[in-house]
Design a protein around this motif. Sequence first.
Motif, short mmCIF file in Angstrom:
data_model
loop_
_atom_site.label_atom_id
_atom_site.label_comp_id
_atom_site.label_asym_id
_atom_site.label_seq_id
_atom_site.Cartn_x
_atom_site.Cartn_y
_atom_site.Cartn_z
N ALA A 101 42.87 32.19 42.72
CA ALA A 101 43.67 32.32 43.93
C ALA A 101 42.82 32.95 45.01
N ARG A 102 43.04 32.47 46.26
CA ARG A 102 42.25 32.98 47.38
C ARG A 102 43.12 33.00 48.64
N LEU A 103 42.97 34.05 49.43
CA LEU A 103 43.62 34.17 50.73
C LEU A 103 42.54 34.57 51.74
N GLY A 104 42.38 33.74 52.80
CA GLY A 104 41.30 34.00 53.75
C GLY A 104 41.83 34.14 55.18
N LEU A 105 41.16 34.93 55.97
CA LEU A 105 41.49 35.16 57.38
C LEU A 105 40.22 34.99 58.20
N ASP A 106 40.33 34.19 59.32
CA ASP A 106 39.17 33.99 60.19
C ASP A 106 39.62 34.16 61.63
N VAL A 107 38.96 35.03 62.35
CA VAL A 107 39.31 35.32 63.75
C VAL A 107 38.08 35.10 64.61
N THR A 108 38.19 34.15 65.56
CA THR A 108 37.09 33.90 66.49
C THR A 108 37.11 34.96 67.59
N VAL A 109 36.01 35.69 67.71
CA VAL A 109 35.91 36.76 68.71
C VAL A 109 35.32 36.23 70.01
N ASN A 291 40.48 37.67 46.74
CA ASN A 291 40.26 36.74 45.64
C ASN A 291 40.71 37.34 44.31
N THR A 292 41.07 36.50 43.39
CA THR A 292 41.36 36.91 42.02
C THR A 292 41.29 35.69 41.12
N ASN A 293 41.28 35.91 39.76
CA ASN A 293 41.19 34.77 38.85
C ASN A 293 41.81 35.11 37.51
N TYR A 294 41.93 34.09 36.67
CA TYR A 294 42.52 34.23 35.33
C TYR A 294 41.77 33.32 34.38
N SER A 295 41.62 33.78 33.09
CA SER A 295 41.05 32.95 32.03
C SER A 295 41.82 33.19 30.74
N SER A 296 42.13 32.11 30.06
CA SER A 296 42.91 32.24 28.82
C SER A 296 42.10 32.87 27.69
N VAL A 297 40.76 32.94 27.79
CA VAL A 297 39.93 33.53 26.73
C VAL A 297 39.64 35.01 26.99
N GLU A 334 43.29 41.43 21.71
CA GLU A 334 44.59 41.19 22.34
C GLU A 334 44.36 40.48 23.68
N ARG A 335 45.01 39.35 23.85
CA ARG A 335 44.85 38.58 25.10
C ARG A 335 45.43 39.36 26.29
N ILE A 336 44.71 39.24 27.43
CA ILE A 336 45.17 39.90 28.67
C ILE A 336 46.15 38.96 29.38
N SER A 337 47.28 39.46 29.81
CA SER A 337 48.33 38.62 30.43
C SER A 337 47.86 38.07 31.78
N TYR A 338 48.55 37.02 32.21
CA TYR A 338 48.23 36.35 33.48
C TYR A 338 48.36 37.33 34.64
N GLN A 339 49.44 38.07 34.70
CA GLN A 339 49.66 39.00 35.81
C GLN A 339 48.64 40.13 35.80
N ASP A 340 48.33 40.65 34.60
CA ASP A 340 47.36 41.74 34.53
C ASP A 340 45.98 41.30 35.00
N GLN A 341 45.58 40.08 34.61
CA GLN A 341 44.27 39.59 35.07
C GLN A 341 44.23 39.45 36.59
N PHE A 342 45.34 38.90 37.17
CA PHE A 342 45.37 38.75 38.63
C PHE A 342 45.30 40.10 39.33
N ASP A 343 45.92 41.12 38.71
CA ASP A 343 45.86 42.47 39.30
C ASP A 343 44.48 43.10 39.10
N ASN A 344 43.94 42.95 37.88
CA ASN A 344 42.67 43.61 37.56
C ASN A 344 41.47 42.96 38.25
#
Length: 477
Positions: A101-109, A291-297, A334-344
């Motif tokens: 997941a990605r969120l970007g902001l661009d401002v022309t000065v 930015n953030t990401n997730y992996s099932s492994v 122990e697998r890391i949950s989807y939400q925890d990975q996005f937060d971490n």
Amino acid sequence: MSLKTHVSIAFFMISSVIGFSQNETIKNYTLNDCISIAMKNNLDLKSSILSANTAKINFQQSKANVLPSISGSYNIGVNSGRSINPFTNDFVNQELTFSNARLGLDVTVFNGFRLINSWKQQRLNKLASEMEIEEAKQNLILNVTLAYLQVLNSRDVLELAKKRLEATNEQLKRQDDLFKEEVGNPADYADMIGQRSMDETNILTAQSAFNNAKLNLMQLLNLKEEVLINMSDVLLDFENYEASADEVFRDATQNLATFKARELRVKAAKKGVSVAKAQFTPEVSFFGQLNTNYSSVAETFTEVGSSIEETGDFVTINSQDVPVLTNETQFEAERISYQDQFDNNLNTVVGVSVNLTLFDGFRAKNNVALEKIKVQESLIALERTQQEIKNAIEQVHFDMKAAYKRHQSLLNQVEAFKESYRVNDIRFNSGASNFLAYITSKNNLDNAKTNLANAKYEYLLRVKILEYYRGNVFETQ
């Protein structure tokens, strides 16, 4: 009279009867009615309005381009085979599910005021389009008015042709009585029959011109039904037109939407040059990312104890191989949950970007040159419009003056021919004159009346055109 002529006359009379019965349900349109209908239905005007709407949207977009740009992306997928674990960056050979997941902001000065000048250019284009709508409306009002007057002119000519036939029929009745009584010259009776045939042909010609004039008006109004006109709101003023051609042109430059639209196009083209010049300046902008990401492994490991395990190595003691042992810590995965990975895995990026084109194959230079050519083209278009309208005003003004003088002359001519016809009609009916003198005076009077009607509307048409150029609303009552 030939069979073909009889058939044509019969067809015309039947059509007139049918048309009369239909016209009882057809509305009579005043000039104001026709102008109102044309404003709603005319296709050229609708096209101009759509072009203006396009320019309005372009202007709104140019304003929105000044605002910051915010973008986001999200993806999820399954990867099979050898790949990189996005959590540990180790090579793995297994199926895994990944997500980013990605969120970007661009401002022309700063970009050489390109966005601001583009905004101003589109604003001028929008104003020019609005003026072009007004120009289309003014042209439509003029064309409808001229077409309306042309219908009136054709109708008057048709009425004169019908009255000519009525007079010929009355005279033919007298000659028929004389012919039956065998009094007078039989040739006069034959000539009168020929004259009636000629008058009937003139009616057909006038009717055709009348129908064509109505069709032209119907096309401007975009109507399918027949148009019947009511001239109650048309002022037929024959006072001598006082304004000079120079005065009309001066008023035209101040009031006509055509000139205002061309001038706005020139200003917009000049702003286009400023927009193109911005390509030579660096573009500075701020940017930021989340930015953030997730992996099932991705897994976490917890210590649950220890055990003694053989290492596989041996030592020899007293000629006997003794295995080497080691104490190994035991872990539980122990697998890391989807939400925890996005937060971490959340990370941010901020920075400043400077973009400067060092060489672009002279593209920026040529774009500026092209925009300057557009400025020259818009200036030429403005000058051409000024010349064309000035020449048109001078020609129309000259024709208007000539039509006025011709109308005044024809008024005297009609009065003179009326008296000549009155005398020759009496002399012919009393047998004191021949048919040639009678028919010559009759045709002279009829032609003078037709020419007078044409001169009247020719003058009115020119006056309406001149008033249009002055930016005046056509007078109605």
